[in-house]
Design a protein around this motif. Structure first.
Motif, short mmCIF file in Angstrom:
data_model
loop_
_atom_site.label_atom_id
_atom_site.label_comp_id
_atom_site.label_asym_id
_atom_site.label_seq_id
_atom_site.Cartn_x
_atom_site.Cartn_y
_atom_site.Cartn_z
N CYS A 348 53.65 64.51 40.94
CA CYS A 348 52.35 64.19 40.38
C CYS A 348 51.63 63.25 41.33
O CYS A 348 52.15 62.18 41.69
CB CYS A 348 52.49 63.55 39.00
SG CYS A 348 50.90 63.13 38.23
N ARG A 350 47.93 61.21 41.89
CA ARG A 350 46.69 60.78 41.25
C ARG A 350 45.92 59.91 42.22
O ARG A 350 46.46 58.99 42.81
CB ARG A 350 46.97 60.02 39.96
CG ARG A 350 47.61 60.84 38.87
CD ARG A 350 47.92 60.03 37.62
NE ARG A 350 46.70 59.64 36.92
CZ ARG A 350 46.29 58.38 36.78
NH1 ARG A 350 46.99 57.39 37.32
NH2 ARG A 350 45.18 58.10 36.12
N VAL A 352 42.42 57.70 41.99
CA VAL A 352 41.45 57.21 41.02
C VAL A 352 40.57 56.17 41.69
O VAL A 352 41.06 55.35 42.50
CB VAL A 352 42.17 56.58 39.80
CG1 VAL A 352 41.15 56.11 38.78
CG2 VAL A 352 43.12 57.59 39.17
N GLU A 398 38.51 60.80 39.03
CA GLU A 398 39.97 60.93 39.07
C GLU A 398 40.35 62.33 39.54
O GLU A 398 39.81 63.33 39.05
CB GLU A 398 40.58 60.67 37.69
CG GLU A 398 42.09 60.82 37.65
CD GLU A 398 42.68 60.45 36.30
OE1 GLU A 398 43.87 60.73 36.07
OE2 GLU A 398 41.93 59.88 35.47
N THR A 400 43.77 64.73 39.92
CA THR A 400 45.17 64.84 39.51
C THR A 400 45.73 66.15 40.06
O THR A 400 45.13 67.22 39.88
CB THR A 400 45.31 64.81 37.98
OG1 THR A 400 44.71 63.62 37.48
CG2 THR A 400 46.79 64.87 37.58
#
Length: 415
Positions: A348, A350, A352, A398, A400
Motif C-alpha cells: 500500500c 499513500r 498525501v 491523496e 492511494t
C-alpha cells in the motif's frame, strides 16, 4: 545450396500458371497418337469420334463440367456407331480425373463416378462378342469400372492435396498479417510507454527546476543581501535535476532503438535496474524538499529494496508523479507525506498533501486529469492493483495505490 526438389517445384508452378497451354499441348499429343491409332482400327468413324473426344481436353481445367457433358455425348455416340473400343477412349478417363480433381461440388463428382460406372457397364456389354457373351461382358464391365473408380479416387486425392495447399497458403497469409498486427501493436505500446516515461521524467524535473529558478529570481529581485551559498545550492539542485532527467530520457530513447519485441514495461523496468532502489526513492523525495515542500517519508529501506524490480519501478514513478503534482498544483503553504506499507498480501502506497490546491468534483482518477495520473493508473492496473486519486474532505489531495504481492511479477530482487 539448391534444394533437390527445386526442378519439380518449378515444373509444378509452371504447369499451374500455364494450364491452358499445357492442356492444349497434352490434347494435341493425344490427338496425334490416339487419333491416328483409332483411325487405323475403326477407319474414318473412329478418327471422327476420337478427334471430337480428345480436342475438348484443351480446356478441361477451365470448363470441367462442360467437357464432361461433351464426353458423355461422345461416349453415347461411340456406343451406337462403333462396336469396339478405341484408343481415344483414354480421353474419357482423363475427363473423369479432371472433374474429380478440379470440381469442388461433391454432388457433381459423385454423379461423374456414377456416369463412369454406368458407361463401363454399357461398354462391357457393347464391346463383348460370343461365345460366352454374358461372362465376357461382366468381366469387361468389371475391369472398366475398377479403372474408372481408380481414376476418380486419384483425382479426389489430388483435389484434396490442392485444397490443403490452398488452405496452408491462406494460413500463411493470415499468420503474416497477424505478425504485422502484432508488430504494430508492440510498436504502439512502445510509443505509449515512451511517452508515459518521458512525461514523468520531464514533468518532475522541470517542475523542480521551475520552482528553484522562480525562488532564486524572487530572492535576487527582493532580498536585501545576495547569499552566494544559497544561490549555489539552488543552482546545484537545478543542475543535478536536469542531468538526472537527461540521463533518464536517454535511457528511454535507447530502449526505443532496441528492435527486440519483449514486454515493454519489463524492458523499461530493466533499464532502471540500479535506479529503482530505496536510495533513488529517497533522492527523489530530497529533490522535492529542496524545492521548498516539506515531505515526511515513512518507509524502511529494506522494505522497498526487497520488492520485485517491476513493482519498485511502478512505486517510484507513482511517488514521482504525485510529488510533481504537489509542486505544481498544491499551492502554498503545503506539507506532504509518503508512506509505504507492506503486508504478506499486498503493498500500500499513500501520498498525501494538505495544500489548498485546485478543487474538483469527486475523485480525479486520471480521466481528463492529465496524462500523469492516467499513466500512473495504467501502470498499477497492469500489475492487477487498485489506484485512486481524490481530493480530501477539507483540503489537500491523496493518492492511494494498492498492489497485490502474489501476482506473477518475476523474481524478487536481492538488492
Amino acid at each position: 545450396m539448391e534444394r533437390p526438389d527445386a526442378l519439380a517445384v518449378t515444373t509444378y508452378r509452371w504447369g499451374r500458371d500455364h494450364g491452358l497451354l499445357l492442356d492444349s499441348i497434352f490434347a494435341g499429343t493425344l490427338l496425334v497418337l490416339l487419333g491416328s491409332a483409332s483411325a487405323f482400327i475403326a477407319g474414318w468413324p473412329g478418327l471422327v469420334v476420337a478427334t471430337f473426344t480428345i480436342i475438348p481436353l484443351a480446356v478441361r481445367r477451365r470448363y470441367p463440367i462442360g467437357v464432361l457433358a461433351w464426353s458423355l455425348a461422345m461416349s453415347v455416340l461411340q456406343l451406337i456407331v462403333i462396336p469396339i473400343p478405341l484408343p481415344g477412349n483414354v480421353a474419357q478417363a482423363v475427363v473423369v480425373y479432371t472433374v474429380a480433381a478440379n470440381v469442388a461440388s461433391l454432388g457433381v463428382r459423385l454423379c461423374t463416378l456414377v456416369a463412369a460406372l454406368a458407361g463401363s457397364l454399357l461398354a462391357g456389354f457393347r464391346w463383348s462378342t460370343p461365345p460366352d457373351y454374358g461372362r465376357h461382358s461382366l468381366a469387361a464391365a468389371g475391369v472398366l469400372g475398377v479403372l474408372a473408380a481408380l481414376v476418380w479416387v486419384i483425382g479426389n486425392l489430388v483435389r484434396g492435396r490442392e485444397e490443403n495447399l490452398r488452405q496452408l497458403a491462406h494460413a500463411v497469409v493470415q499468420l503474416e498479417q497477424g505478425r504485422r498486427r502484432l508488430e504494430q501493436f508492440v510498436a504502439q505500446r512502445e510509443r505509449v510507454s515512451a511517452a508515459r516515461e518521458i512525461h514523468d521524467i520531464v514533468a518532475h524535473s522541470l517542475t523542480v527546476v521551475i520552482v528553484q529558478a522562480d525562488g532564486a529570481a524572487y530572492a535576487a529581485a527582493n532580498a536585501d543581501r545576495w547569499d552566494r551559498t544559497q544561490a549555489r545550492e539552488v543552482l546545484d539542485v537545478i543542475g543535478a535535476t536536469a542531468r538526472s532527467a537527461l540521463a533518464e530520457v536517454r535511457t528511454v530513447v535507447d530502449v526505443l532503438r532496441d528492435v527486440d519485441t519483449r514486454e515493454v514495461d519489463t524492458v523499461f523496468g530493466a533499464c532502471h535496474d540500479g535506479q529503482a532502489t530505496g536510495a533513488e526513492l529517497r533522492r527523489l523525495v530530497d529533490s522535492v524538499r529542496a524545492a521548498g515542500v516539506p515531505v515526511a517519508f515513512d518507509e524502511h529501506p529494506a522494505t522497498f529494496d526487497a520488492l520485485p524490480l517491476r513493482l519498485r519501478f511502478v512505486v517510484l514513478r507513482a511517488v514521482q508523479e504525485s510529488l510533481t503534482n504537489v509542486l505544481k498544483h498544491a499551492g502554498s503553504p503545503v506539507n506532504a507525506r509518503v508512506s509505504i506499507e507492506c503486508t504478506p498480501a499486498d503493498l500500500c502506497l499513500r501520498i498525501v498533501d494538505d495544500g489548498p490546491g485546485r478543487r474538483g468534483d469527486g475523485p480525479a482518477t486520471g480521466t481528463g486529469a492529465g496524462h500523469g495520473l492516467a499513466g500512473m493508473g495504467e501502470r498499477v492496473h497492469e500489475l492487477g492493483g487498485q489506484f485512486r486519486a481524490e481530493h480530501r474532505p477539507v483540503r489537500g489531495f491523496e493518492v492511494t495505490v494498492v498492489i497485490p504481492l502474489n501476482t506473477s511479477l518475476g523474481e524478487r530482487s536481492t538488492a
